[in-house]
Design an enzyme around this catalytic site. Structure first.
Site, PDB file in Angstrom:
ATOM      1  N   ASP A 168      -0.708   0.418  13.155  1.00  0.00           N
ATOM      2  CA  ASP A 168      -0.329   1.697  13.729  1.00  0.00           C
ATOM      3  C   ASP A 168       0.073   1.534  15.350  1.00  0.00           C
ATOM      4  O   ASP A 168       0.402   2.421  16.081  1.00  0.00           O
ATOM      5  CB  ASP A 168      -1.735   2.476  13.787  1.00  0.00           C
ATOM      6  CG  ASP A 168      -3.030   2.071  14.243  1.00  0.00           C
ATOM      7  OD1 ASP A 168      -2.905   1.892  15.502  1.00  0.00           O
ATOM      8  OD2 ASP A 168      -3.868   1.887  13.259  1.00  0.00           O
ATOM      9  N   GLN A 214       0.739  -1.149  -0.025  1.00  0.00           N
ATOM     10  CA  GLN A 214      -0.112   0.027  -0.055  1.00  0.00           C
ATOM     11  C   GLN A 214       0.899   1.297  -0.159  1.00  0.00           C
ATOM     12  O   GLN A 214       2.150   1.183   0.284  1.00  0.00           O
ATOM     13  CB  GLN A 214      -0.798  -0.157   1.271  1.00  0.00           C
ATOM     14  CG  GLN A 214      -0.025   0.010   2.608  1.00  0.00           C
ATOM     15  CD  GLN A 214      -0.994  -0.634   3.564  1.00  0.00           C
ATOM     16  OE1 GLN A 214      -2.210  -0.262   3.565  1.00  0.00           O
ATOM     17  NE2 GLN A 214      -0.465  -1.361   4.914  1.00  0.00           N
ATOM     18  N   ASP A 251      -8.707  -5.681  13.057  1.00  0.00           N
ATOM     19  CA  ASP A 251      -8.207  -4.193  12.868  1.00  0.00           C
ATOM     20  C   ASP A 251      -7.838  -4.255  11.405  1.00  0.00           C
ATOM     21  O   ASP A 251      -6.607  -4.105  11.253  1.00  0.00           O
ATOM     22  CB  ASP A 251      -7.290  -3.899  13.977  1.00  0.00           C
ATOM     23  CG  ASP A 251      -7.158  -2.208  13.910  1.00  0.00           C
ATOM     24  OD1 ASP A 251      -7.919  -1.645  13.200  1.00  0.00           O
ATOM     25  OD2 ASP A 251      -6.192  -1.973  14.689  1.00  0.00           O
TER      26      ASP A 251
END
Length: 364
Positions: A203, A150, A278
């Site tokens: 994250d 990504q 997530d």
């Protein structure tokens, strides 16, 4: 520096578009008003089209397109380039006055002016869950690279702090603790002494907050090493030092495909009290088909194979403004075998600038 685009839209009686004389008068009037701001405008080009007529006017650094649609729409697009310290001749106040003047003189049914759209060296616009454009007050790019998986950006917002952007989608910012707390149902779920598996979570925010709840052990499965490196450097306010250490007394971060590791856990008969999805949000689509929906179904099926009988699967869904996609996701939950039950929670996420929906799923 930025390329700025100012957009005007006016709706008028369609018969006035088809009348050559009336249309010529409209062009003359619009040009006259524009020349009050851009004194050296030149008539560059015009052309009749299948759906109407358009005119191009230009000046140094400025290109203006006026388009007449047979259906009764007039659009004016003004594009110009500004250096960082350069002031625009067409700020928002000037644009509003111009729109008001044109609306009155053209005798339109309705009109609208949009603030300048700024394009250039800073990303400023990201979509809402239902694909509306949101403008952010971003003043610098802290990190930008493309991994194998990504495009990764970390940018700074004057009001939201540092923000993680993945593939042009806003993911999390310094001010988004409410997102993580709603995902984990802080104060509702008891994580003390529990075994937890996080799917994704690159994250580090979820892991960081879960560790404050004194779990027995947390394993986090994240495929993108570069995301963790970037967040470790620029998102410490939400992830602390967990992405630096990667392993502690009661947690471990594994870099790899979560599907591969869930299959191993199934073979090992390893079970968890909680599994967090997530990963990707629920897709916005007309039907629950395609690669992402297949991935979501696979995640659900494998997650319940590594959950204890009284365990829970918790995940983020999408914005409240996407009820059709949320309903399709709930339809997928109802198809699971053995059957499951679910509840939802909602929270307004500051950097998303909208309300988000979260799911808590357990065996029925």
């Amino acid at each position: 520096m930025s390329a700025n685009t100012v957009l005007f839209d006016f709706t008028i009686d369609p018969s006035r578009i088809g009348d050559d004389s009336l249309r010529a008068d409209a062009v003359k009037l619009i040009r006259s008003e524009l020349e009050r701001i851009f004194s050296d405008l030149k008539f560059t080009y015009d052309m009749h089209t299948v759906d109407g007529y358009f005119v191009i006017l230009s000046e140094n650094k400025i290109l203006i397109t006026i388009r007449f649609y047979n259906q009764g729409l007039i659009t004016i697009n003004i594009e110009y380039y500004l250096e960082d310290a350069e002031e625009s001749k067409l700020n928002f106040d000037t644009s509003k006055r111009l729109e008001n003047t044109l609306a009155k003189k053209l005798k339109v049914l309705n009109g609208q002016i949009l603030p300048p759209i700024k394009r250039g060296n800073l990303p400023r616009y990201f979509p809402s869950s239902d694909e509306r454009i949101i403008e952010y007050d971003i003043d610098k790019i802290l990190f930008e690279e493309r991994s194998e998986y990504q495009k990764i950006q970390i940018v700074h917002s004057k009001t939201l702090g540092n923000m993680l952007i993945l593939d042009e989608l806003q993911n999390i910012a310094d001010v988004d603790l409410i997102y993580t707390e709603t995902l984990m149902q802080r104060g509702i779920e008891n994580y003390k002494g529990k075994e937890i598996c996080i799917l994704g979570g690159g994250d580090g925010a979820l892991l960081y907050e879960l560790l404050k709840e004194e779990p027995k052990y947390v394993v986090m499965l994240e495929i993108d090493e570069l995301v963790m490196q970037a967040c470790n450097k620029y998102m410490n306010s939400i992830c602390g030092d967990v992405l630096e250490k990667r392993k502690g007394d009661n947690y471990e971060i594994i870099v790899g495909d979560c599907m591969d590791y869930m299959k191993r856990f199934i073979q090992q008969e390893r079970k968890f009290d909680y599994v967090f999805g997530d990963l990707t949000d629920i897709p916005i689509s007309e039907t629950p088909t395609g690669e992402i929906w297949d991935f979501i179904r696979s995640i659900l099926e494998h997650s319940f194979k590594i959950l204890k009988p009284d365990g829970k699967f918790l995940t983020h869904g999408n914005g409240s403004s996407c009820p059709e996609s949320l309903r399709m996701y709930e339809d997928q939950l109802k198809l699971l075998k053995p059957p499951v039950k679910f509840t939802t929670a909602k929270a307004f996420v500051p950097s998303f600038m909208e309300e988000w929906v979260f799911y808590q799923v357990s065996l029925a």
